[in-house]
Design an enzyme around this catalytic site. Structure first.
Site, mmCIF file in Angstrom:
data_model
loop_
_atom_site.group_PDB
_atom_site.id
_atom_site.type_symbol
_atom_site.label_atom_id
_atom_site.label_comp_id
_atom_site.label_asym_id
_atom_site.label_seq_id
_atom_site.Cartn_x
_atom_site.Cartn_y
_atom_site.Cartn_z
ATOM 1 N N THR A 1 4.151 2.203 -3.648
ATOM 2 C CA THR A 1 5.067 1.673 -2.689
ATOM 3 C C THR A 1 6.355 2.240 -2.992
ATOM 4 O O THR A 1 7.165 2.514 -2.244
ATOM 5 C CB THR A 1 5.381 0.107 -2.617
ATOM 6 O OG1 THR A 1 3.912 -0.380 -2.425
ATOM 7 C CG2 THR A 1 6.092 -0.422 -2.041
ATOM 8 N N GLU A 2 6.658 2.224 -4.506
ATOM 9 C CA GLU A 2 7.912 2.769 -4.942
ATOM 10 C C GLU A 2 8.007 4.250 -4.707
ATOM 11 O O GLU A 2 9.158 4.599 -4.386
ATOM 12 C CB GLU A 2 7.874 2.497 -6.556
ATOM 13 C CG GLU A 2 8.844 3.342 -7.300
ATOM 14 C CD GLU A 2 9.030 3.216 -8.602
ATOM 15 O OE1 GLU A 2 9.881 3.752 -9.227
ATOM 16 O OE2 GLU A 2 8.319 2.404 -9.157
ATOM 17 N N ARG A 3 7.107 5.009 -4.710
ATOM 18 C CA ARG A 3 7.214 6.381 -4.277
ATOM 19 C C ARG A 3 7.438 6.896 -2.835
ATOM 20 O O ARG A 3 8.238 7.621 -2.667
ATOM 21 C CB ARG A 3 5.955 7.114 -5.001
ATOM 22 C CG ARG A 3 5.767 7.090 -6.702
ATOM 23 C CD ARG A 3 4.543 7.741 -6.885
ATOM 24 N NE ARG A 3 4.475 7.540 -8.759
ATOM 25 C CZ ARG A 3 3.538 7.359 -9.395
ATOM 26 N NH1 ARG A 3 2.251 7.619 -8.845
ATOM 27 N NH2 ARG A 3 3.709 7.312 -10.660
#
Length: 388
Positions: free
Chosen positions: A241-243
């Site tokens: 999700t972060e990337r």
């Protein structure tokens, strides 16, 4: 992707809110080295930006993933990355595991206030001796009855200075490597938890970054997110999700940078005309615009797979690798075409050049993305459709 009218209205609302509540203050916040996160995040919460895809039972919007795409792109249009990265940490890096795996009690106590903008949160994984090598972390939580006693250190923690709590990855058993880790919600005001340093950075000046020390910090075992011992796996899931959210944001940054550079070149007189009349500059910008659009469409294909519930680990790693390399070229070109003015510290070009460098480092360095991707190449599964 054909965005609906609801999507388009949401984009307009986000852009208007950022233009009113963030953009006018950026220069001041950059000079100060921080921004008032508690005040600003409450404005974000009014549009549901801190819990777009989360369960309405905890204050979330229950929206589809395309709203996250739009939000990240719009934050990327801001002429600095300090506020966007702080937003991304709260909305897409520190809370996904809690939403997906946390107990109802834990979500009501910590997730709901974060979604409402009442509390600021951070993700605490990196340590002085363990960055992209997550399996090498040493911060340890030992069981003491109904509590964990946590000792160790974390560094480069975005939102760590102003934060109210963190999603903390710690060792909870003697198993080595990726085994025996857990994610724990650690309140920032816990006795023994101190901000040992507020770190100064090359870029992202208004985003606070902390070095944290844990000296037998007592945290209830019930603050464990999900299953004890599954922290590494949950963190790897959270990284995806972060990337991809960072990629959406980078697309917004690059599109806006190219647009602003074209505007500048169209007004700047040179050699009896305007700088934009130079065909070399036109071709170079056109080539960059094509690459940005290609990355955007690739990112959108990731979004479609996320909506479909498919595993996007390989694709998000590819997208982040490509985005980190491309944004450096775009930033360098835009600065170059602005000449001496672009080199001045107070200009958006200089800030973009500094801020953009982090994308190839944070959330897994380029080399880590290549390590992940090389396994699929060697295993001859790189071109396998993730839906299969």
């Amino acid at each position: 992707m054909q965005f609906t009218e609801e999507h388009k209205m949401f984009r307009s609302s986000v852009r208007e809110m950022l233009a009113k509540n963030v953009e006018p203050h950026i220069d001041t916040w950059e000079e100060q080295g921080s921004f008032p996160a508690h005040q600003v995040f409450k404005e974000f919460a009014k549009l549901g930006l801190l819990g777009l895809e989360y369960d309405p039972a905890y204050g979330g919007e229950g929206a589809d993933h395309w709203f996250t795409v739009i939000a990240c792109e719009e934050f990327g249009r801001l002429p600095c990355n300090g506020v966007p990265i702080a937003y991304n940490v709260q909305a897409n890096m520190a809370t996904p595991s809690l939403h997906a795996h946390g107990s109802d009690q834990l979500k009501r106590e910590y997730l709901a206030p974060a979604i409402a903008g009442e509390q600021i949160c951070s993700i605490a994984v990196t340590e002085p001796d363990a960055g992209s090598d997550v399996a090498g972390i040493r911060t340890r939580a030992e069981r003491d009855g109904a509590d964990w006693l946590i000792s160790g250190a974390k560094t480069y923690i975005t939102n760590g200075v102003q934060g109210d709590w963190m999603c903390l990855l710690v060792r909870t058993s003697d198993e080595g490597g990726h085994r025996g880790m857990s994610q724990v919600v650690a309140p920032a005001d816990s006795p023994g938890l101190t901000v040992s340093r507020s770190l100064k950075k090359l870029g992202n000046w208004c985003s606070d970054t902390a070095e944290l020390t844990f000296d037998r910090v007592r945290v209830p075992v019930r603050n464990t997110i999900g299953e004890i011992g599954r922290g590494f796996q949950q963190q790897m899931e959270q990284f995806q999700t972060e990337r991809i959210s960072a990629v959406y944001q980078a697309v917004g940054q690059m599109e806006t940078a190219i647009e602003r550079t074209v505007d500048y070149l169209s007004e700047r007189p040179a050699f009896g005309g305007k700088l934009i009349d130079n065909q070399y500059l036109q071709y170079n910008l056109a080539e960059l615009a094509c690459e940005v659009d290609s990355l955007k469409q690739y990112a959108y294909s990731c979004a479609e797979l996320i909506v479909a519930g498919a595993d996007v680990t390989r694709r998000t790693s590819s997208a982040k690798l490509l985005a980190g390399k491309l944004i450096r070229r775009v930033a360098d070109t835009c600065l170059q075409y602005h000449g001496g003015m672009g080199y001045m510290a107070e200009t958006w070009t200089s800030r973009f050049f500094r801020d953009s460098r982090l994308l190839s480092i944070g959330g897994g360095a380029d080399e880590v993305m290549l390590r992940v991707l090389s396994r699929d190449v060697i295993g001859k599964t790189f071109f396998t459709d993730p839906k299969e």
